[in-house]
Scaffold this active site. Structure first.
Site, PDB file in Angstrom:
ATOM      1  N   GLY A   1    -110.963  -7.821  -8.878  1.00 49.83           N
ATOM      2  CA  GLY A   1    -110.194  -8.899  -8.258  1.00 49.83           C
ATOM      3  C   GLY A   1    -110.532 -10.180  -8.986  1.00 49.83           C
ATOM      4  O   GLY A   1    -111.668 -10.674  -8.902  1.00 49.83           O
TER       5      GLY A   1
ATOM      6  N   ASN B   1    -106.032  -4.500   3.072  1.00 50.09           N
ATOM      7  CA  ASN B   1    -107.249  -4.476   2.261  1.00 50.09           C
ATOM      8  C   ASN B   1    -107.962  -3.130   2.264  1.00 50.09           C
ATOM      9  O   ASN B   1    -108.685  -2.810   1.323  1.00 50.09           O
ATOM     10  CB  ASN B   1    -108.175  -5.615   2.683  1.00 50.09           C
ATOM     11  CG  ASN B   1    -107.648  -6.970   2.211  1.00 50.09           C
ATOM     12  OD1 ASN B   1    -106.659  -7.023   1.481  1.00 50.09           O
ATOM     13  ND2 ASN B   1    -108.278  -8.043   2.622  1.00 50.09           N
TER      14      ASN B   1
ATOM     15  N   HIS C   1    -119.736 -11.201  10.080  1.00 52.68           N
ATOM     16  CA  HIS C   1    -119.391 -12.409   9.320  1.00 52.68           C
ATOM     17  C   HIS C   1    -118.330 -13.215  10.062  1.00 52.68           C
ATOM     18  O   HIS C   1    -117.367 -12.673  10.559  1.00 52.68           O
ATOM     19  CB  HIS C   1    -118.869 -11.970   7.945  1.00 52.68           C
ATOM     20  CG  HIS C   1    -118.363 -13.083   7.096  1.00 52.68           C
ATOM     21  ND1 HIS C   1    -118.999 -14.296   7.006  1.00 52.68           N
ATOM     22  CD2 HIS C   1    -117.291 -13.151   6.280  1.00 52.68           C
ATOM     23  CE1 HIS C   1    -118.324 -15.061   6.179  1.00 52.68           C
ATOM     24  NE2 HIS C   1    -117.285 -14.401   5.732  1.00 52.68           N
TER      25      HIS C   1
END
Ligand code: APR
Length: 308
Positions: free
Chosen positions: A9, A95, A175
């Protein structure tokens, strides 16, 4: 011979991470993306900056996984970034396919590598990467806690008018929205934060940290944060590559630690050349334990929903 790092990426986070690695000169980098020409262009640009950075590292852009062969470390940033109003979980389905595909290629071309997952929702993606690569869980981890801690440290530094260098922020859990900040372990040059700021102020700064990613997304409109995410990833890369054995909050596979089993969660770990060399267990209060469990339940639910 220098170590080889592949960054999957070449978007904002990937390219910025590659830049920090190349600029530091600690490893050679392969920058991969599916968009033709883009990683090649960015890599050439960075390579042309190396004389100015006094760096002898090399960087090469590519659209072929064959060029990543034999990487010592792979950073996965491939995926879609958040748009305003989107939660990290909204990114999930798109994703999952991207990260699974990347991890199959990593397992094939770099079977001995250590993998750092940055793509969101990162805790879930780390679990997916571990399952897909079938690597030891020591060699697969996620970046998140360092970023949350750095955001909190920045806000505290502004509030206290001191250097962020003297702040040690401790954050566990998932997170972002689900993070579990630990103000009693957060210190200003060794002094607990709880002795320096009133609870109300601490809570408001924690709330801002929790929404730190969304705050940036709302400014940028398209795209999400990348300078601090890349700097956080670089700290992990450096600790592993140079075997620094730093204690850093990362998403690691828990096998009974913190009373949680079979799930990736943000905890302090010792990061060295073998990857996650040890999970550091902090004694939590009853309330903190409950929050940690809640945070892990969110990840677990997503992992189960996706049959990861
Ligand atoms: N393989 C490789 N690269 C891919 C693939 C794939 N299958 N699919 C998409 N990409 C690339 C895109 O072409 C793009 O260049 O991933 C890159 C993502 O870059 P950005 O859109 O700029 O996103 P970025 O800000 O870098 O964030 C990447 O990190 O922090 C997280 O939430 C963030 O999940 C997001 C990821």
């Amino acid at each position: 011979m220098k170590k080889k790092i592949s960054v999957i990426g070449a978007g904002n986070v990937g390219a910025t991470t590659a830049q920090l690695i190349v600029q530091s000169g600690i490893a050679d980098v392969v920058l991969f993306d599916i968009v033709e020409g883009m990683p090649q262009g960015k890599a050439l640009d960075m390579a042309e900056a190396c004389p100015l950075w006094n760096s002898a590292a090399t960087i090469r852009g590519t659209n072929r996984y064959a060029d990543t062969t034999g990487s010592d470390l792979v950073v996965v940033t491939a995926g879609l970034a958040r748009k305003p109003g989107m939660s990290r979980s909204d990114l999930l389905h798109a994703n999952v396919d991207i990260v699974r595909g990347a991890c199959m290629e990593i397992a094939k071309h770099s079977p001995n590598s250590i993998v750092i997952i940055v793509t969101n929702p990162m805790d879930v993606m780390a679990q997916l990467a571990w399952k897909t690569t079938e690597f030891s869980c020591r060699r697969v981890m996620g970046m998140g806690g360092i970023l949350d801690a750095s955001r909190l440290a920045a806000f505290l530094a502004w509030e206290l008018h001191i250097s962020p260098e003297d702040i040690e922020a401790v954050v566990l859990g998932g997170h972002g929205d689900d993070m579990l900040p630990l103000p009693r372990f957060t210190t200003v040059k060794g002094i607990p934060l709880t002795e320096i700021l009133p609870k109300k102020k601490i809570d408001s700064l924690i709330e801002r940290t929790r929404n730190g990613g969304a705050e940036i997304v709302s400014f940028l409109k398209s795209g999400s944060a990348y300078y601090a995410p890349a700097a956080s990833t670089f700290q992990m890369v450096k600790s592993i590559l140079l075997d620094e054995k730093r204690v850093l909050p990362c998403a690691a596979f828990l096998n009974g630690e913190y009373g949680i089993k079979d799930i990736y969660m943000g905890v302090p770990v010792i990061l060295g050349e073998k990857g996650v060399e040890k999970i550091v267990e902090v004694k939590l209060t009853k309330e903190e334990k409950a929050q940690f469990r809640k945070s892990s339940a969110t990840v677990k639910k997503l992992v189960e929903k996706l049959s990861i």
